[in-house]
Design a protein around this motif. Structure first.
Motif, mmCIF file in Angstrom:
data_model
loop_
_atom_site.group_PDB
_atom_site.id
_atom_site.type_symbol
_atom_site.label_atom_id
_atom_site.label_comp_id
_atom_site.label_asym_id
_atom_site.label_seq_id
_atom_site.Cartn_x
_atom_site.Cartn_y
_atom_site.Cartn_z
ATOM 1 N N VAL A 176 0.853 -1.184 0.000
ATOM 2 C CA VAL A 176 0.000 0.000 0.000
ATOM 3 C C VAL A 176 0.890 1.235 0.000
ATOM 4 N N ALA A 177 0.631 2.164 -0.934
ATOM 5 C CA ALA A 177 1.459 3.364 -1.073
ATOM 6 C C ALA A 177 0.601 4.624 -1.031
ATOM 7 N N ASP A 178 1.263 5.765 -0.868
ATOM 8 C CA ASP A 178 0.625 7.080 -0.902
ATOM 9 C C ASP A 178 -0.435 7.213 0.195
ATOM 10 N N HIS A 179 -1.672 7.603 -0.205
ATOM 11 C CA HIS A 179 -2.776 7.760 0.748
ATOM 12 C C HIS A 179 -3.774 6.610 0.625
ATOM 13 N N ALA A 180 -3.350 5.536 0.029
ATOM 14 C CA ALA A 180 -4.265 4.429 -0.276
ATOM 15 C C ALA A 180 -4.599 3.617 0.974
ATOM 16 N N VAL A 181 -5.620 2.768 0.820
ATOM 17 C CA VAL A 181 -6.074 1.873 1.886
ATOM 18 C C VAL A 181 -6.116 0.455 1.337
ATOM 19 N N GLY A 182 -5.571 -0.482 2.080
ATOM 20 C CA GLY A 182 -5.628 -1.889 1.690
ATOM 21 C C GLY A 182 -6.079 -2.748 2.848
ATOM 22 N N GLU A 183 -6.982 -3.690 2.575
ATOM 23 C CA GLU A 183 -7.514 -4.556 3.619
ATOM 24 C C GLU A 183 -7.578 -5.998 3.136
ATOM 25 N N PHE A 184 -7.219 -6.910 4.019
ATOM 26 C CA PHE A 184 -7.374 -8.341 3.790
ATOM 27 C C PHE A 184 -8.257 -8.922 4.891
ATOM 28 N N GLU A 185 -9.153 -9.794 4.498
ATOM 29 C CA GLU A 185 -9.911 -10.584 5.470
ATOM 30 C C GLU A 185 -9.859 -12.043 5.036
ATOM 31 N N GLY A 186 -9.326 -12.876 5.901
ATOM 32 C CA GLY A 186 -9.267 -14.305 5.619
ATOM 33 C C GLY A 186 -10.113 -15.063 6.628
ATOM 34 N N ILE A 187 -10.918 -15.987 6.147
ATOM 35 C CA ILE A 187 -11.804 -16.761 7.024
ATOM 36 C C ILE A 187 -11.618 -18.247 6.731
ATOM 37 N N GLY A 188 -11.259 -18.995 7.749
ATOM 38 C CA GLY A 188 -11.236 -20.446 7.656
ATOM 39 C C GLY A 188 -12.397 -21.001 8.468
ATOM 40 N N PHE A 189 -13.323 -21.682 7.815
ATOM 41 C CA PHE A 189 -14.559 -22.153 8.456
ATOM 42 C C PHE A 189 -14.614 -23.675 8.364
ATOM 43 N N ILE A 190 -14.539 -24.329 9.504
ATOM 44 C CA ILE A 190 -14.614 -25.785 9.545
ATOM 45 C C ILE A 190 -15.964 -26.186 10.124
ATOM 46 N N GLU A 191 -16.808 -26.783 9.264
ATOM 47 C CA GLU A 191 -18.161 -27.193 9.660
ATOM 48 C C GLU A 191 -18.118 -28.410 10.585
ATOM 49 N N LYS A 192 -19.156 -28.581 11.359
ATOM 50 C CA LYS A 192 -19.287 -29.750 12.222
ATOM 51 C C LYS A 192 -19.285 -31.020 11.365
ATOM 52 N N GLY A 193 -18.528 -32.007 11.797
ATOM 53 C CA GLY A 193 -18.408 -33.247 11.042
ATOM 54 C C GLY A 193 -17.197 -33.291 10.138
ATOM 55 N N SER A 194 -16.496 -32.160 10.007
ATOM 56 C CA SER A 194 -15.318 -32.102 9.133
ATOM 57 C C SER A 194 -14.052 -32.395 9.938
ATOM 58 N N HIS A 195 -14.015 -33.594 10.544
ATOM 59 C CA HIS A 195 -12.873 -33.957 11.367
ATOM 60 C C HIS A 195 -11.608 -34.107 10.523
ATOM 61 N N GLN A 196 -10.467 -33.861 11.187
ATOM 62 C CA GLN A 196 -9.150 -33.904 10.558
ATOM 63 C C GLN A 196 -9.014 -32.922 9.394
ATOM 64 N N ALA A 197 -9.801 -31.860 9.422
ATOM 65 C CA ALA A 197 -9.614 -30.773 8.460
ATOM 66 C C ALA A 197 -8.461 -29.884 8.931
ATOM 67 N N ASP A 198 -7.851 -29.202 7.988
ATOM 68 C CA ASP A 198 -6.708 -28.342 8.302
ATOM 69 C C ASP A 198 -6.915 -27.008 7.581
ATOM 70 N N ALA A 199 -7.091 -25.926 8.357
ATOM 71 C CA ALA A 199 -7.325 -24.597 7.788
ATOM 72 C C ALA A 199 -6.247 -23.640 8.290
ATOM 73 N N GLN A 200 -5.410 -23.149 7.390
ATOM 74 C CA GLN A 200 -4.322 -22.245 7.750
ATOM 75 C C GLN A 200 -4.447 -20.952 6.944
ATOM 76 N N GLN A 201 -3.924 -19.868 7.497
ATOM 77 C CA GLN A 201 -3.953 -18.607 6.763
ATOM 78 C C GLN A 201 -2.920 -17.635 7.315
ATOM 79 N N GLN A 202 -2.464 -16.739 6.437
ATOM 80 C CA GLN A 202 -1.607 -15.629 6.834
ATOM 81 C C GLN A 202 -1.856 -14.454 5.902
ATOM 82 N N SER A 203 -1.911 -13.260 6.473
ATOM 83 C CA SER A 203 -2.107 -12.034 5.695
ATOM 84 C C SER A 203 -1.074 -11.012 6.126
ATOM 85 N N ARG A 204 -0.335 -10.479 5.156
ATOM 86 C CA ARG A 204 0.727 -9.521 5.459
ATOM 87 C C ARG A 204 0.648 -8.352 4.481
ATOM 88 N N ILE A 205 0.760 -7.156 5.022
ATOM 89 C CA ILE A 205 0.721 -5.952 4.191
ATOM 90 C C ILE A 205 1.931 -5.083 4.512
#
Length: 348
Positions: A229-258
């Motif tokens: 992000v440069a100057d007067h700008a705005v930058g946004e990240f939203e990451g969502i990992g959603f593991i539903e019931k019954g989804s055993h042994q699921a693996d949800a990873q995330q990283q956000s860097r600005i």
């Protein structure tokens, strides 16, 4: 294909590209040996792929494509990348539905560009919607890049079936744009990784949401967002990992860097995990920061000027996404876009 537009597409995707679909007022060119294209209206998003509950949770009701859509059926492994080019010449929304048959291996590259005749709409908001239904035992590399310079809003819905792997590389270099990507891991063994990069400058704003929905056990997702992000700008990240019931042994990873290049730039990251099952793995990370003065001093002490030092650091920061671009011509084009963006930002 129209000569002027045809030349533009060849320059965009490379002379060796064998399969190109141009989404404009009409389909101008495509290879029917491996891709079947039809047009139809009023498709209910997710209805065909049994993931309507995802759309329902996001908006309280099913989402519908309000205008004519283009249906792309990929029914065999592609030997060359399939390039889908969104050519914007007016403010009408553009909608595609991509269906990938079982056992297919494919590389798909989605381009968003502005026609010369469409410069009058550069400051107006235009919407694009993409739905991708991937069958079982598939392996797909999906790249998408916005270099249109428009206020573009993109919604992307993807569903993955059993033992399918889909990797995304997304680059947003437009103006005040917004993307929402929803990936449903519908059956066990589904795996996905989404790498998204943005560069936003001036007084523009970019907001990007990536949500991975685990609906089945033994599914894996990874979200990697890198932004500058440069100057007067705005930058946004939203990451969502959603593991539903019954989804055993699921693996949800995330990283956000600005990385912010100026004191007047603003950036936010929102890593979210929604877990409704016990036997799972999940993790998230987020950071916002500036280029360290020590790093710039070191590079300049080795003979680089400040502009080249900024470019080198920025390229390294965005490298995880650039490396995921499977098509050589597209990768070279995006590297040039990044170099130009950094140069312009430093001259302000």
């Amino acid at each position: 294909m129209d000569n002027e537009l045809g030349t533009h597409i060849i320059e965009l995707v490379g002379e060796k590209a064998q399969e190109v679909i141009v989404i404009a007022d009409s389909i101008l060119d495509y290879n029917t040996s491996s891709v079947m294209v039809t047009e139809f209206a009023d498709i209910a998003l997710f209805t065909k792929v049994n993931t309507v509950k995802t759309a329902t949770k996001e908006s309280g009701k099913s989402k519908y494509i309000p205008k004519k859509a283009i249906h792309i059926l990929i029914n065999r492994t592609l030997t060359e990348p399939l390039h889908i080019v969104f050519e914007y010449s007016d403010t009408r929304g553009q909608y595609i539905y991509i269906e990938i048959a079982d056992g297919v291996q494919a590389t798909i590259v989605e381009h968003h560009v502005l026609c010369d005749c469409g410069s009058v709409i550069a400051n107006q908001q235009v919407c694009a919607k993409v739905e991708v239904a991937v069958g079982q035992n598939c392996e797909v590399l999906y790249s998408a890049f916005d270099t249109s310079g428009m206020n573009l809003e993109i919604e992307r819905f993807v569903s993955l079936k059993k033992d399918t792997k889909v990797d995304f590389a997304i680059g947003m270099f437009g103006r005040s744009c917004k993307t929402q990507s929803y990936v449903g891991l519908m059956e066990q063994g589904a795996t996905t990784e989404s790498k998204l990069m943005m560069f936003v400058e001036g007084a523009d704003k970019q907001v990007h949401l990536v949500k991975m929905n685990h609906f089945a056990p033994n599914t894996t997702s990874n979200i990697i967002n890198h932004g500058v992000v440069a100057d007067h700008a705005v930058g946004e990240f939203e990451g969502i990992g959603f593991i539903e019931k019954g989804s055993h042994q699921a693996d949800a990873q995330q990283q956000s860097r600005i990385m912010v290049l100026d004191d007047t730039a603003r950036a936010d990251v929102h890593p979210i995990l929604l877990i409704d099952e016990y036997d799972v793995m999940a993790g998230h990370a987020g950071s916002v920061g500036r280029i360290s003065d020590e790093a710039l001093f070191y590079l300049q002490s080795r003979g680089l000027n400040r502009k080249d030092s900024m470019l080198l650091v920025t390229e390294g920061f965005l490298r995880p996404v650039v490396e995921n671009i499977a098509d050589v011509n597209t990768k070279e084009r995006i590297e040039k876009v990044i170099a130009q963006k950094v140069g312009v930002a430093r001259e302000h």
